[in-house]
Write a protein that holds these residues in place. Structure first.
Motif, mmCIF file in Angstrom:
data_model
loop_
_atom_site.group_PDB
_atom_site.id
_atom_site.type_symbol
_atom_site.label_atom_id
_atom_site.label_comp_id
_atom_site.label_asym_id
_atom_site.label_seq_id
_atom_site.Cartn_x
_atom_site.Cartn_y
_atom_site.Cartn_z
ATOM 1 N N ALA A 124 0.832 -1.205 0.000
ATOM 2 C CA ALA A 124 0.000 0.000 0.000
ATOM 3 C C ALA A 124 0.870 1.261 0.000
ATOM 4 O O ALA A 124 0.535 2.247 -0.651
ATOM 5 N N ALA A 125 1.960 1.219 0.728
ATOM 6 C CA ALA A 125 2.824 2.402 0.828
ATOM 7 C C ALA A 125 3.735 2.589 -0.369
ATOM 8 O O ALA A 125 4.051 3.725 -0.741
ATOM 9 N N THR A 126 4.164 1.481 -0.997
ATOM 10 C CA THR A 126 5.181 1.595 -2.053
ATOM 11 C C THR A 126 4.719 1.155 -3.431
ATOM 12 O O THR A 126 5.362 1.470 -4.420
ATOM 13 N N GLY A 127 3.640 0.375 -3.480
ATOM 14 C CA GLY A 127 3.205 -0.180 -4.759
ATOM 15 C C GLY A 127 4.058 -1.354 -5.196
ATOM 16 O O GLY A 127 3.922 -1.856 -6.310
ATOM 17 N N THR A 128 4.940 -1.828 -4.333
ATOM 18 C CA THR A 128 5.855 -2.922 -4.650
ATOM 19 C C THR A 128 5.547 -4.132 -3.778
ATOM 20 O O THR A 128 5.318 -4.000 -2.584
ATOM 21 N N THR A 129 5.565 -5.288 -4.400
ATOM 22 C CA THR A 129 5.342 -6.520 -3.665
ATOM 23 C C THR A 129 6.655 -6.985 -3.057
ATOM 24 O O THR A 129 7.625 -7.199 -3.784
ATOM 25 N N PRO A 130 6.719 -7.135 -1.751
ATOM 26 C CA PRO A 130 7.963 -7.596 -1.111
ATOM 27 C C PRO A 130 8.345 -8.998 -1.567
ATOM 28 O O PRO A 130 7.492 -9.863 -1.764
ATOM 29 N N ARG A 131 9.654 -9.203 -1.723
ATOM 30 C CA ARG A 131 10.185 -10.523 -2.068
ATOM 31 C C ARG A 131 11.105 -11.056 -0.974
ATOM 32 O O ARG A 131 11.527 -12.192 -1.022
ATOM 33 N N TYR A 132 11.436 -10.200 -0.034
ATOM 34 C CA TYR A 132 12.351 -10.571 1.045
ATOM 35 C C TYR A 132 11.685 -10.290 2.381
ATOM 36 O O TYR A 132 10.789 -9.468 2.479
ATOM 37 N N VAL A 133 12.177 -10.957 3.405
ATOM 38 C CA VAL A 133 11.685 -10.727 4.759
ATOM 39 C C VAL A 133 12.871 -10.820 5.713
ATOM 40 O O VAL A 133 13.747 -11.664 5.546
ATOM 41 N N ARG A 134 12.915 -9.925 6.676
ATOM 42 C CA ARG A 134 13.910 -10.010 7.740
ATOM 43 C C ARG A 134 13.211 -10.617 8.945
ATOM 44 O O ARG A 134 12.292 -10.032 9.498
ATOM 45 N N PRO A 135 13.637 -11.793 9.355
ATOM 46 C CA PRO A 135 13.000 -12.427 10.516
ATOM 47 C C PRO A 135 13.148 -11.564 11.773
ATOM 48 O O PRO A 135 14.154 -10.866 11.924
ATOM 49 N N PRO A 136 12.170 -11.623 12.659
ATOM 50 C CA PRO A 136 12.272 -10.870 13.910
ATOM 51 C C PRO A 136 13.566 -11.218 14.642
ATOM 52 O O PRO A 136 13.923 -12.390 14.764
ATOM 53 N N ASN A 137 14.259 -10.200 15.080
ATOM 54 C CA ASN A 137 15.536 -10.361 15.777
ATOM 55 C C ASN A 137 16.594 -11.058 14.930
ATOM 56 O O ASN A 137 17.619 -11.480 15.431
ATOM 57 N N GLY A 138 16.348 -11.194 13.640
ATOM 58 C CA GLY A 138 17.301 -11.849 12.762
ATOM 59 C C GLY A 138 17.394 -13.355 12.962
ATOM 60 O O GLY A 138 18.298 -13.994 12.450
#
Length: 138
Positions: free
Chosen positions: A19-33
């Motif tokens: 909604a904010a960027t118009g881009t579909t995320p392809r990556y995720v940073r896990p919580p606390n890495g």
């Protein structure tokens, strides 16, 4: 949390990013890495690649921009590609998180002077950036 809860959380986050960027995320940073086997399965089901952090500076609780900048500049090494700094929630002592933005005013010019380049994650994902600090599959 359960896989269903992880999935809902990631999907809500991705919807907000879209909604904010118009881009579909392809990556995720896990919580606390930290990547668990369960989270790895959820990421795979969602078609997302988990990405680790090479330089961890524990900036979440720092209110001193100079200290944050010094930690990043002291810890980064050639070949280390991903630095994640926190910018949203703040702390009880400094709720605005301006310290990180102020630290970037020093970090970016200095690392640029040293020859570091600023690139999209897609450009370096094949260099084994993903997964390195995420070795703690539990």
């Amino acid at each position: 949390p359960s896989p269903q809860r992880m999935r809902r959380s990631i999907e809500r986050t991705n919807q907000a990013i879209m909604a904010a960027t118009g881009t579909t995320p392809r990556y995720v940073r896990p919580p606390n890495g930290l990547l668990t086997r369960r989270l790895a399965r959820v990421c795979a089901e969602l078609g997302l690649t988990p990405v680790g952090v090479h330089v961890f500076v524990n900036d979440s609780f720092s209110t001193d921009p100079a200290r944050i900048a010094d930690r990043v500049l002291r810890k980064i090494r050639p070949g280390q590609s991903v630095v994640v700094l926190h910018d949203g929630f703040g702390t009880h002592r400094r709720p605005q998180r301006a310290a990180v933005a102020e630290a970037l005013d020093r970090i970016i010019p200095e690392l640029t002077r040293q020859g570091y380049a600023w690139v999209a994650l897609d450009q370096i994902a094949d260099r084994r950036v993903v997964g390195e600090p995420l070795a703690s599959l539990q």
